[in-house]
Design an enzyme around this catalytic site. Sequence first.
Site, PDB file in Angstrom:
ATOM      1  N   GLU A  60     -20.998  27.261  32.015  1.00  0.00           N
ATOM      2  CA  GLU A  60     -20.314  27.654  31.064  1.00  0.00           C
ATOM      3  C   GLU A  60     -18.720  27.221  31.018  1.00  0.00           C
ATOM      4  OE1 GLU A  60     -22.215  29.500  32.758  1.00  0.00           O
ATOM      5  OE2 GLU A  60     -23.472  30.661  31.257  1.00  0.00           O
ATOM      6  N   HIS A 129     -24.709  42.677  30.946  1.00  0.00           N
ATOM      7  CA  HIS A 129     -25.244  42.147  29.530  1.00  0.00           C
ATOM      8  C   HIS A 129     -25.110  42.844  28.207  1.00  0.00           C
ATOM      9  CE1 HIS A 129     -27.531  39.524  32.435  1.00  0.00           C
ATOM     10  NE2 HIS A 129     -27.900  38.700  31.466  1.00  0.00           N
TER      11      HIS A 129
END
Lengths: 323, 320
Positions: A60, A129
Amino acid sequence: MKQMTYAEAIRDAMRVEMLRDPNVYLQGEDVGKFGGCFGVTAGLFAEFGPGRIIDTPISETAIIGSAVGAAAAGLRPIAEIMFVDFTGVCMDELFNQAAKMRYMFGGKAKIPMVLRTPCGAGMSAAAQHSQSMEAWFTHIPGVKTVMPSTPADAKGLLSAAIRDDNPVVFIEHKQLFGLSGDVPEGEYVLPLGKADIKRTGSDITIVSWSWMVQKALAAAEILAKEGIQAEVLDPRTLVPLDKEAILQSVGKTNKLVIVQEAVQTSGFGGEISAIVAEHGFDLLDAPIKRVTAPDTPVPFSPVLEQAYLPSVEKIVAAVKSLF
Amino acid sequence: MELTKEKLLGFYETMMTIRAFESKAVALFAENKLPGFVHLYLGEEAVATGVCANLGTKDYITSTHRGHGHLIAKGGKVDLMMAELFGKATGYCKGKGGSMHIADVDLGILGANGIVGAGLPIAVGAAFASKYRKSDAVAVCFFGDAASNRGTFHESLNMASIWNLPVVFVCENNMYGISLCQRDHMNICDISDRASSYGIPGITVDGNDVIAVFEAASEAIKRARRGDGPSLIECKTWRQRGHFEGDPAIYKDPAEQQSWLEKDPLPRLAKRLIELKYATQTELDQIQASAAEQIEAAVKYAESSPLPALTDVLTDVYAG
Ligand SMILES: Cc1ncc(C[n+]2csc(CCOP(=O)(O)OP(=O)(O)O)c2C)c(N)n1
Ligand SMILES: [Mg+2]
């Protein structure tokens, strides 16, 4: 107009903008042949190929960092982070690099990039999440933050984000991907910084964004049956924020409830509340109310997650408490 | 440690327990009984089993989103695990964590993890604590092939190497990170090659051969325990299911899947046990049956357990 889901509308915006501008490309994890973790990018790889729909490693930091560099060098990257919860990994690239380069360089750079990422709870995906972290991004001068609640808004605002010359964090909602609605075909661009009244009403203003707009609308239906006409205002972009629209609506209804999925403390609802308190104190007939998640991580068990989330019932109760 | 009959049969039992747990999870997920994401370890049982057989309760592990096998191999209780998968109050995390966040700190299990690559620096920290306290405990970090592309991998190996920490990095190379196969996410074949960048030993083993895994881990863990520092073990293996339940894994070549199913670690160990005359097929069948029974009991426990109280949402945010 064409019926599309929210996911299809996002895909359509990317497709139309990629056809229009060869400098636009997409990169992220599993966005290629796989079509994205939520199927949002399905078909784009077949149409545009691996040169413009780029599968990245799980990196990322470099996904966003390289987008910043490519944008500084004249491209218009769309970089997908699979869940907003993973943006912690690339935060420096966003808040110290993308956001500040123009300012630090005395206005001599521009970073036209979009960070697309889904947020939100409701699928028992647990604490890493399921988060709603928009307030992190709205606290960074130099970054714009967009959170659409309908398919048409998703398309129009994503197109605008891609064409914008600044870093834009475009936050999608997992619970909305399947939502269908009428979406204009072809090029469709909405302005960033323009709120939309999703339902007009005279008795109270409910400001909410993303998935919570759908909940606020459902609450408004229930309230209408009980004689309370709620106006549901969706700012659509948190930065830039359409303050006038909010003040105008509160000026009409004299009451304000803010609904956010995020945890309460230091959430964006607090910012809206402060703006109305500062600039619209005389407009208010009642205290401002916030309906938010509690200040806890998102629990896994469906029963706990339902208790955690702001619900239609909680919104109805908050509104009624002001009458 | 010698590979005695007891030891090898113990491996088989552990691997069978993991297999039974995961196979049951497949069925339960299909029946819509398990909420959320479930990432299964089917096919990779030899890695956790061979590594954790070298560890005691005082040793630490960090696990991943695909963590059920690590937990079972480190001594985790299958009934508490199953109850957590069901989101029940009696689960390991009182229903707050789910499959991706199971932990048992008393057993040195510092948690499964929803963030890929997050376990590496945490294992470095556990190893640091061990060295700081002059304990001989070691930390083992499990992570995937694709996780080794995160910065945390590189930062952790470097830090562990300069501080000479008692940590063993175990890369479970199942050749995929979701849909991306290894050759599309890195430019090398053997992830163990990355060890040389940090001046630590790196070795690649057949991750479907529990004995090979055990032996490599045994050496690395002994080395860490005696203060000779970190190492990297790459275990080549294969995830037999999709990335998570519900993923049909159409990005995988069926022929490749078939060839790996033929290398399934369980029949391989069974064959070995029979060749060595350590067990008869009947005895192995009994191990399988008792593993299945244990898992059935865990499911019963989970199903009959209460849901969490709604007020539990607010607890456990801060200590003290
Ligand atoms: C920082 C971060 N990025 C992306 C993800 C989404 N994700 C979850 S598992 C996974 C693939 C992991 O691959 P690997 O490390 O090889 O482990 P495997 O799933 O193969 O066991 C991805 C991309 C995540 N959870 N965290
Ligand atoms: Mg992998």
